[in-house]
Scaffold this motif. Structure first.
Motif, PDB file in Angstrom:
ATOM      1  N   SER A  17       0.854  -1.179   0.000  1.00  0.00           N
ATOM      2  CA  SER A  17       0.000   0.000   0.000  1.00  0.00           C
ATOM      3  C   SER A  17       0.894   1.233   0.000  1.00  0.00           C
ATOM      4  N   GLY A  18       0.472   2.263  -0.701  1.00  0.00           N
ATOM      5  CA  GLY A  18       1.259   3.480  -0.814  1.00  0.00           C
ATOM      6  C   GLY A  18       2.231   3.483  -1.976  1.00  0.00           C
ATOM      7  N   ALA A  19       2.248   2.413  -2.770  1.00  0.00           N
ATOM      8  CA  ALA A  19       3.198   2.321  -3.883  1.00  0.00           C
ATOM      9  C   ALA A  19       2.823   3.263  -5.020  1.00  0.00           C
ATOM     10  N   LYS A  20       3.856   3.660  -5.789  1.00  0.00           N
ATOM     11  CA  LYS A  20       3.658   4.408  -7.024  1.00  0.00           C
ATOM     12  C   LYS A  20       3.652   3.405  -8.177  1.00  0.00           C
ATOM     13  N   LEU A  21       2.599   3.450  -8.992  1.00  0.00           N
ATOM     14  CA  LEU A  21       2.449   2.490 -10.082  1.00  0.00           C
ATOM     15  C   LEU A  21       2.343   3.208 -11.420  1.00  0.00           C
ATOM     16  N   SER A  22       3.098   2.749 -12.402  1.00  0.00           N
ATOM     17  CA  SER A  22       2.882   3.190 -13.778  1.00  0.00           C
ATOM     18  C   SER A  22       2.042   2.110 -14.453  1.00  0.00           C
ATOM     19  N   VAL A  23       0.957   2.518 -15.089  1.00  0.00           N
ATOM     20  CA  VAL A  23      -0.006   1.552 -15.631  1.00  0.00           C
ATOM     21  C   VAL A  23      -0.223   1.842 -17.105  1.00  0.00           C
ATOM     22  N   GLY A  24       0.029   0.837 -17.934  1.00  0.00           N
ATOM     23  CA  GLY A  24      -0.098   1.001 -19.374  1.00  0.00           C
ATOM     24  C   GLY A  24      -1.533   0.989 -19.852  1.00  0.00           C
ATOM     25  N   GLY A  25      -1.687   1.269 -21.133  1.00  0.00           N
ATOM     26  CA  GLY A  25      -3.005   1.267 -21.745  1.00  0.00           C
ATOM     27  C   GLY A  25      -3.384   2.619 -22.283  1.00  0.00           C
ATOM     28  N   PHE A  26      -4.342   2.607 -23.218  1.00  0.00           N
ATOM     29  CA  PHE A  26      -4.803   3.825 -23.876  1.00  0.00           C
ATOM     30  C   PHE A  26      -6.311   3.729 -23.976  1.00  0.00           C
ATOM     31  N   GLY A  27      -7.016   4.488 -23.119  1.00  0.00           N
ATOM     32  CA  GLY A  27      -8.450   4.240 -22.984  1.00  0.00           C
ATOM     33  C   GLY A  27      -8.622   2.891 -22.314  1.00  0.00           C
ATOM     34  N   LEU A  28      -9.339   1.992 -22.964  1.00  0.00           N
ATOM     35  CA  LEU A  28      -9.455   0.623 -22.460  1.00  0.00           C
ATOM     36  C   LEU A  28      -8.613  -0.348 -23.278  1.00  0.00           C
ATOM     37  N   CYS A  29      -7.813   0.183 -24.180  1.00  0.00           N
ATOM     38  CA  CYS A  29      -6.999  -0.656 -25.058  1.00  0.00           C
ATOM     39  C   CYS A  29      -5.656  -0.964 -24.401  1.00  0.00           C
ATOM     40  N   GLY A  30      -5.353  -2.238 -24.243  1.00  0.00           N
ATOM     41  CA  GLY A  30      -4.044  -2.631 -23.735  1.00  0.00           C
ATOM     42  C   GLY A  30      -3.843  -2.403 -22.257  1.00  0.00           C
ATOM     43  N   ILE A  31      -4.923  -2.372 -21.480  1.00  0.00           N
ATOM     44  CA  ILE A  31      -4.748  -2.181 -20.040  1.00  0.00           C
ATOM     45  C   ILE A  31      -4.466  -3.524 -19.365  1.00  0.00           C
ATOM     46  N   PRO A  32      -3.624  -3.540 -18.326  1.00  0.00           N
ATOM     47  CA  PRO A  32      -3.296  -4.785 -17.628  1.00  0.00           C
ATOM     48  C   PRO A  32      -4.421  -5.192 -16.670  1.00  0.00           C
ATOM     49  N   ALA A  33      -5.549  -5.583 -17.229  1.00  0.00           N
ATOM     50  CA  ALA A  33      -6.758  -5.819 -16.441  1.00  0.00           C
ATOM     51  C   ALA A  33      -6.593  -6.942 -15.425  1.00  0.00           C
ATOM     52  N   VAL A  34      -5.853  -7.985 -15.790  1.00  0.00           N
ATOM     53  CA  VAL A  34      -5.690  -9.125 -14.881  1.00  0.00           C
ATOM     54  C   VAL A  34      -4.832  -8.744 -13.680  1.00  0.00           C
ATOM     55  N   LEU A  35      -3.778  -7.987 -13.915  1.00  0.00           N
ATOM     56  CA  LEU A  35      -2.934  -7.527 -12.812  1.00  0.00           C
ATOM     57  C   LEU A  35      -3.687  -6.550 -11.911  1.00  0.00           C
ATOM     58  N   ILE A  36      -4.516  -5.710 -12.509  1.00  0.00           N
ATOM     59  CA  ILE A  36      -5.327  -4.780 -11.722  1.00  0.00           C
ATOM     60  C   ILE A  36      -6.296  -5.544 -10.827  1.00  0.00           C
ATOM     61  N   ASP A  37      -6.925  -6.589 -11.370  1.00  0.00           N
ATOM     62  CA  ASP A  37      -7.825  -7.418 -10.552  1.00  0.00           C
ATOM     63  C   ASP A  37      -7.071  -8.082  -9.405  1.00  0.00           C
ATOM     64  N   ALA A  38      -5.842  -8.509  -9.676  1.00  0.00           N
ATOM     65  CA  ALA A  38      -5.038  -9.139  -8.626  1.00  0.00           C
ATOM     66  C   ALA A  38      -4.704  -8.139  -7.521  1.00  0.00           C
TER      67      ALA A  38
END
Length: 257
Positions: A17-38
């Motif tokens: 908790s408190g981490a800084k995250l860089s998250v890929g994707g453009f709109g809903l294209c190419g987002i790391p949805a599985v990692l986000i769910d985890a």
């Protein structure tokens, strides 16, 4: 050299908790949805995220936002996320709105070891002069505003200095990847994923198709494995689950129908 981990849950297990995250994707294209769910399942909270946008209310980073897991966003586009706007305007979320090209370059610079750079974008506006609302209070007053940035003249043109972005963890989604972490992105998914991968100190990639080292043509690799520490191979079902932010179709008539 084999960077494949057994599951998304294992891949994100050490993200605090408190981490800084860089998250890929453009709109809903190419987002790391599985990692986000985890991350959602792991209970991580107080996140500061660097991402072009924040998904939608029920998909992508929007899932973390709905659960009040995100404290601060550095992004360029609010998008279609009504909860994002609500939390920002009610003082529940801090938002550093950044011009899209500047955001991309701040991430690239962070991954290249460049601490800051000068750009003409934002000169003469609140981007440079300060005063952009980063966070409101519950009454709608500005509680935190952007600071004034250094400007400098080069060859008769004024530029503003922008600091690089470096994340504790980078989360990306690739079309193809090998066990060494070399990644290939497809079409619009390439817009921010390579940059998010670069600026993460530890980058985790979920890949739709895992291949063996040597199967990817070096000329086709967008992100070399030196930037990637962990790889999660998606199931066919996970790889196929994708959303479209706004589906627009033209009715067919006559013989076309």
């Amino acid at each position: 050299m084999d960077k494949v981990v057994a599951s998304a849950a294992e891949a994100v297990a050490d993200i605090p908790s408190g981490a800084k995250l860089s998250v890929g994707g453009f709109g809903l294209c190419g987002i790391p949805a599985v990692l986000i769910d985890a991350l959602l399942e792991a209970g991580v909270t107080d996140i500061e995220a660097f991402s072009n946008n924040c998904g939608v209310d029920d998909w992508g980073l929007g899932k973390l936002l709905m659960e009040k897991r995100i404290r601060r966003m550095v992004s360029s586009y609010v998008g279609e996320n009504k909860e994002f706007a609500r939390q920002y305007l009610s003082g529940e979320l801090e938002v550093e709105l950044t011009p899209q090209g500047t955001l991309a370059e701040r991430m690239r610079a962070g991954g290249s070891g460049i601490p800051a750079f000068f750009t003409v974008t934002g000169v003469g506006t609140q981007i440079a002069e300060g005063g952009l609302p980063w966070r409101y209070d519950a009454d709608g007053n500005v509680a935190v505003a952007s600071p004034k940035k250094e400007t400098r003249e080069f060859n008769g043109q004024e530029y503003v200095m922008e600091e690089a972005l470096v994340a504790d963890f980078g989360l990306v989604r690739a079309w193809k990847g090998d066990r060494h972490g070399n990644l290939v992105f497809r079409d619009s998914a390439r817009n921010f994923n390579p940059l998010a991968a670069m600026c993460g100190k530890i980058t985790i990639a979920e890949v739709e198709e895992l291949v063996e080292p040597g199967e990817l043509d070096p000329n086709d690799i967008h992100t070399p494995g030196v930037y990637v520490q962990r790889v999660v191979a998606l199931t066919p079902e996970q790889a196929a689950e994708k959303r479209i932010e706004k589906r627009t179709v033209t009715p067919r008539t006559g013989q076309e129908a």
